[in-house]
Design a protein around this motif. Structure first.
Motif: not given
Length: 109
Positions: A65, A70-71, A73-76, A93
């Protein structure tokens, strides 16, 4: 007596810390957490899939991240821990949705 108690008895002047490697996987959805055995067995004996290398996966999620700006929570992601053992972990997420280990390091998807 726990391992930590024994270590404290044997090495009283050394600071001790405990890091639970399975905590990263504690919020798994039921389908990834539960074995296909009668619910009574799961309840009576605490049978569930735990997962391993959680500290490594938690670090990899945070570092990825950071590198991508990115945060978490934005990761896939599908993360793979290779080293003192091998495991994989699926993240959607920022939350663990599945992993390649259960009650033992020998269990796979």
């Amino acid at each position: 007596m726990t391992v930590l108690d024994t270590a404290r008895d044997l090495l009283p002047d050394v600071p001790h810390a405990v890091c639970f490697d399975t905590v990263f996987h504690s919020g798994l959805p039921a389908g990834a957490r539960e074995y296909a055995v009668p619910a009574g067995w799961r309840d009576a004996y605490g049978l569930r899939r735990y997962g391993f290398h959680g500290l490594s996966h938690a670090w990899a999620l945070a570092r990825t991240a950071q590198l991508l700006g990115r945060r978490p929570q934005q990761q896939h992601l599908v993360m793979v821990h290779l080293g003192g053992g091998c495991s994989a972990c699926a993240v959607r997420e920022g939350r663990r949705v599945d992993k390649a280990m259960g009650s033992t390091p020998l269990e796979v998807w």
